[in-house]
Design a protein around this motif. Structure first.
Motif, PDB file in Angstrom:
ATOM      1  N   THR A  97      29.354   3.678   8.886  1.00 31.41           N
ATOM      2  CA  THR A  97      30.702   3.627   9.444  1.00 31.41           C
ATOM      3  C   THR A  97      31.232   2.195   9.378  1.00 31.41           C
ATOM      4  O   THR A  97      30.488   1.243   9.187  1.00 31.41           O
ATOM      5  CB  THR A  97      30.690   4.085  10.912  1.00 31.41           C
ATOM      6  OG1 THR A  97      29.933   3.162  11.668  1.00 31.41           O
ATOM      7  CG2 THR A  97      30.090   5.452  11.047  1.00 31.41           C
ATOM      8  N   THR A 149      41.756  -0.512  14.942  1.00 32.32           N
ATOM      9  CA  THR A 149      41.270   0.730  14.363  1.00 32.32           C
ATOM     10  C   THR A 149      41.512   1.911  15.279  1.00 32.32           C
ATOM     11  O   THR A 149      41.343   3.043  14.870  1.00 32.32           O
ATOM     12  CB  THR A 149      39.766   0.650  14.073  1.00 32.32           C
ATOM     13  OG1 THR A 149      39.110   0.217  15.250  1.00 32.32           O
ATOM     14  CG2 THR A 149      39.487  -0.313  12.942  1.00 32.32           C
ATOM     15  N   VAL A 150      41.872   1.664  16.524  1.00 32.01           N
ATOM     16  CA  VAL A 150      42.131   2.749  17.461  1.00 32.01           C
ATOM     17  C   VAL A 150      43.488   2.513  18.084  1.00 32.01           C
ATOM     18  O   VAL A 150      43.759   1.417  18.580  1.00 32.01           O
ATOM     19  CB  VAL A 150      41.055   2.799  18.572  1.00 32.01           C
ATOM     20  CG1 VAL A 150      41.394   3.874  19.576  1.00 32.01           C
ATOM     21  CG2 VAL A 150      39.704   3.037  17.975  1.00 32.01           C
ATOM     22  N   SER A 161      38.502  -3.959  16.531  1.00 32.71           N
ATOM     23  CA  SER A 161      38.307  -2.827  17.430  1.00 32.71           C
ATOM     24  C   SER A 161      39.620  -2.378  18.037  1.00 32.71           C
ATOM     25  O   SER A 161      39.783  -1.208  18.358  1.00 32.71           O
ATOM     26  CB  SER A 161      37.310  -3.188  18.520  1.00 32.71           C
ATOM     27  OG  SER A 161      37.827  -4.219  19.314  1.00 32.71           O
ATOM     28  N   VAL A 163      31.308  -4.012  11.086  1.00 26.03           N
ATOM     29  CA  VAL A 163      31.895  -5.041  11.946  1.00 26.03           C
ATOM     30  C   VAL A 163      30.831  -5.675  12.829  1.00 26.03           C
ATOM     31  O   VAL A 163      30.805  -6.903  13.006  1.00 26.03           O
ATOM     32  CB  VAL A 163      33.032  -4.440  12.808  1.00 26.03           C
ATOM     33  CG1 VAL A 163      33.596  -5.494  13.723  1.00 26.03           C
ATOM     34  CG2 VAL A 163      34.110  -3.886  11.938  1.00 26.03           C
ATOM     35  N   ILE A 164      29.917  -4.858  13.361  1.00 24.27           N
ATOM     36  CA  ILE A 164      28.853  -5.412  14.211  1.00 24.27           C
ATOM     37  C   ILE A 164      27.950  -6.334  13.399  1.00 24.27           C
ATOM     38  O   ILE A 164      27.560  -7.422  13.861  1.00 24.27           O
ATOM     39  CB  ILE A 164      28.067  -4.264  14.867  1.00 24.27           C
ATOM     40  CG1 ILE A 164      28.891  -3.702  16.019  1.00 24.27           C
ATOM     41  CG2 ILE A 164      26.725  -4.728  15.359  1.00 24.27           C
ATOM     42  CD1 ILE A 164      28.239  -2.600  16.743  1.00 24.27           C
ATOM     43  N   SER A 219      36.349  -9.586  15.964  1.00 25.38           N
ATOM     44  CA  SER A 219      35.796  -8.343  16.496  1.00 25.38           C
ATOM     45  C   SER A 219      36.813  -7.627  17.369  1.00 25.38           C
ATOM     46  O   SER A 219      37.014  -6.408  17.250  1.00 25.38           O
ATOM     47  CB  SER A 219      34.547  -8.644  17.315  1.00 25.38           C
ATOM     48  OG  SER A 219      33.600  -9.301  16.540  1.00 25.38           O
ATOM     49  N   ILE A 220      37.479  -8.379  18.266  1.00 21.83           N
ATOM     50  CA  ILE A 220      38.431  -7.746  19.170  1.00 21.83           C
ATOM     51  C   ILE A 220      39.604  -7.167  18.379  1.00 21.83           C
ATOM     52  O   ILE A 220      40.063  -6.045  18.641  1.00 21.83           O
ATOM     53  CB  ILE A 220      38.920  -8.765  20.216  1.00 21.83           C
ATOM     54  CG1 ILE A 220      37.769  -9.181  21.125  1.00 21.83           C
ATOM     55  CG2 ILE A 220      40.037  -8.187  21.049  1.00 21.83           C
ATOM     56  CD1 ILE A 220      37.232  -8.080  21.966  1.00 21.83           C
ATOM     57  N   GLN A 236      32.458   0.547  11.854  1.00 23.89           N
ATOM     58  CA  GLN A 236      32.032  -0.238  13.015  1.00 23.89           C
ATOM     59  C   GLN A 236      30.650  -0.854  12.809  1.00 23.89           C
ATOM     60  O   GLN A 236      30.370  -1.933  13.330  1.00 23.89           O
ATOM     61  CB  GLN A 236      32.032   0.642  14.263  1.00 23.89           C
ATOM     62  CG  GLN A 236      33.403   0.830  14.867  1.00 23.89           C
ATOM     63  CD  GLN A 236      34.156   1.965  14.224  1.00 23.89           C
ATOM     64  OE1 GLN A 236      33.648   2.648  13.352  1.00 23.89           O
ATOM     65  NE2 GLN A 236      35.392   2.184  14.639  1.00 23.89           N
ATOM     66  N   ASP A 237      29.788  -0.167  12.038  1.00 21.94           N
ATOM     67  CA  ASP A 237      28.492  -0.774  11.697  1.00 21.94           C
ATOM     68  C   ASP A 237      28.693  -2.087  10.967  1.00 21.94           C
ATOM     69  O   ASP A 237      28.023  -3.085  11.255  1.00 21.94           O
ATOM     70  CB  ASP A 237      27.695   0.169  10.801  1.00 21.94           C
ATOM     71  CG  ASP A 237      26.997   1.242  11.587  1.00 21.94           C
ATOM     72  OD1 ASP A 237      26.334   0.884  12.561  1.00 21.94           O
ATOM     73  OD2 ASP A 237      27.135   2.412  11.227  1.00 21.94           O
ATOM     74  N   ASN A 249      29.688  -9.506  12.816  1.00 25.99           N
ATOM     75  CA  ASN A 249      29.687 -10.269  14.063  1.00 25.99           C
ATOM     76  C   ASN A 249      28.362 -11.021  14.233  1.00 25.99           C
ATOM     77  O   ASN A 249      28.350 -12.192  14.634  1.00 25.99           O
ATOM     78  CB  ASN A 249      29.916  -9.292  15.224  1.00 25.99           C
ATOM     79  CG  ASN A 249      30.332  -9.992  16.472  1.00 25.99           C
ATOM     80  OD1 ASN A 249      30.742 -11.141  16.432  1.00 25.99           O
ATOM     81  ND2 ASN A 249      30.216  -9.312  17.593  1.00 25.99           N
ATOM     82  N   PHE A 271      34.938 -14.059  17.651  1.00 30.17           N
ATOM     83  CA  PHE A 271      35.290 -13.163  18.753  1.00 30.17           C
ATOM     84  C   PHE A 271      36.624 -12.477  18.491  1.00 30.17           C
ATOM     85  O   PHE A 271      36.780 -11.264  18.673  1.00 30.17           O
ATOM     86  CB  PHE A 271      35.333 -13.975  20.039  1.00 30.17           C
ATOM     87  CG  PHE A 271      35.710 -13.187  21.250  1.00 30.17           C
ATOM     88  CD1 PHE A 271      34.990 -12.073  21.613  1.00 30.17           C
ATOM     89  CD2 PHE A 271      36.781 -13.566  22.029  1.00 30.17           C
ATOM     90  CE1 PHE A 271      35.339 -11.348  22.735  1.00 30.17           C
ATOM     91  CE2 PHE A 271      37.128 -12.851  23.157  1.00 30.17           C
ATOM     92  CZ  PHE A 271      36.399 -11.741  23.497  1.00 30.17           C
ATOM     93  N   ARG A 304      45.501   2.645  21.010  1.00 27.24           N
ATOM     94  CA  ARG A 304      45.205   2.814  22.425  1.00 27.24           C
ATOM     95  C   ARG A 304      45.949   1.723  23.175  1.00 27.24           C
ATOM     96  O   ARG A 304      46.365   0.717  22.609  1.00 27.24           O
ATOM     97  CB  ARG A 304      43.691   2.701  22.641  1.00 27.24           C
ATOM     98  CG  ARG A 304      43.220   3.208  23.948  1.00 27.24           C
ATOM     99  CD  ARG A 304      41.778   3.669  23.851  1.00 27.24           C
ATOM    100  NE  ARG A 304      40.932   2.743  23.101  1.00 27.24           N
ATOM    101  CZ  ARG A 304      40.403   1.649  23.623  1.00 27.24           C
ATOM    102  NH1 ARG A 304      40.652   1.313  24.853  1.00 27.24           N
ATOM    103  NH2 ARG A 304      39.610   0.883  22.906  1.00 27.24           N
ATOM    104  N   ILE A 351      42.973  -3.354  25.378  1.00 18.62           N
ATOM    105  CA  ILE A 351      42.148  -3.930  24.332  1.00 18.62           C
ATOM    106  C   ILE A 351      40.671  -3.681  24.631  1.00 18.62           C
ATOM    107  O   ILE A 351      39.926  -3.242  23.781  1.00 18.62           O
ATOM    108  CB  ILE A 351      42.424  -5.446  24.215  1.00 18.62           C
ATOM    109  CG1 ILE A 351      43.820  -5.654  23.664  1.00 18.62           C
ATOM    110  CG2 ILE A 351      41.410  -6.097  23.311  1.00 18.62           C
ATOM    111  CD1 ILE A 351      44.209  -7.095  23.578  1.00 18.62           C
ATOM    112  N   ILE A 352      40.250  -3.960  25.854  1.00 19.57           N
ATOM    113  CA  ILE A 352      38.820  -3.829  26.168  1.00 19.57           C
ATOM    114  C   ILE A 352      38.574  -2.601  27.028  1.00 19.57           C
ATOM    115  O   ILE A 352      39.341  -2.286  27.875  1.00 19.57           O
ATOM    116  CB  ILE A 352      38.312  -5.112  26.877  1.00 19.57           C
ATOM    117  CG1 ILE A 352      38.376  -6.256  25.893  1.00 19.57           C
ATOM    118  CG2 ILE A 352      36.905  -4.940  27.374  1.00 19.57           C
ATOM    119  CD1 ILE A 352      38.039  -7.579  26.510  1.00 19.57           C
TER     120      ILE A 352
END
Lengths: 105, 95
Positions: free
Chosen positions: B35, B88-89, B85, B40-41, B81-82, B37-38, B44, B78, B91, B94-95
């Motif tokens: 995915t 991609t959604v 995330s 991105v991690i 990553s923020i 997100q994998d 990071n 940082f 919403r 943010i956190i």
């Protein structure tokens, strides 16, 4: 060796160890959520220990304060970033890995 | 302590090399992680390893100016990553 040098070598060794743990976790664990667990905890601890070793080398001076602030920043932001990414993944309905036999896995 | 003994600076440079090797190893997950997100991690982790490498080189070579580079790199890491995330959604927060 002075005690400070022993502390520097020990902190650097510990930091490299936890960095290896984080890399192994990211490569070997089965899904995104477990991998982010390895990334957020082991990698943060490795970075913080190694930055502590770097901070000790500067003595009592302005660079030490900068390194300690960098350490605190990494300590706060690394888990926060991993949490934000993982939560975005959960909102996109990526299924967690499970050993449950009854599940659709 | 203004002058490092050769052993200590060797240890610091060796730790920096180990973190560089670990960053290259984690690159496998960036290339193959199923995915987004994998990836991105993993990126990071590579970024935080880079921050540690820069700080270690600053300590080993006695160049405190590198620490500013490391601070800015940590900030950008940082933010990356923020931002990913967040964007991609769709919403509210943010956190």
């Amino acid at each position: 060796m002075t005690p400070v040098e022993i502390a520097i070598v020990a902190l650097a060794a510990g930091g490299v160890f936890f960095g290896v743990v984080a890399a192994v976790g990211v490569l070997r664990l089965p899904d995104l959520y477990t991998r982010s667990h390895a990334a957020s905890k082991s990698d943060t601890l490795g970075a913080v220990l190694t930055l502590g070793a770097a901070a000790l080398t500067f003595g009592a001076d302005v660079p030490t304060a900068k390194t300690v602030l960098l350490l605190l920043f990494m300590f706060l932001t690394n888990p926060t970033a991993a949490h934000a990414i993982t939560r975005a993944a959960y909102d996109q309905e990526i299924e967690p890995w499970t050993t449950d036999e009854e599940g659709d896995a | 302590m203004s002058e490092l003994t050769p052993l200590v600076s060797d240890v610091l440079i060796g730790a920096a090399g180990a973190f560089a090797v670990l960053a290259v190893v984690v690159l496998y997950r960036v290339a193959s992680g199923p995915t987004m997100q994998d990836r991105v991690i993993a990126v990071n982790i590579i970024g935080s390893n880079t921050v540690v490498i820069i700080a270690l080189l600053a300590a080993a070579f006695g160049e405190p100016g590198f620490l500013d580079v490391a601070l800015i790199y940590a900030l950008l890491n940082f933010l990356m990553s923020i931002a990913i995330s967040k964007f991609t959604v769709e919403r509210g927060g943010i956190i």
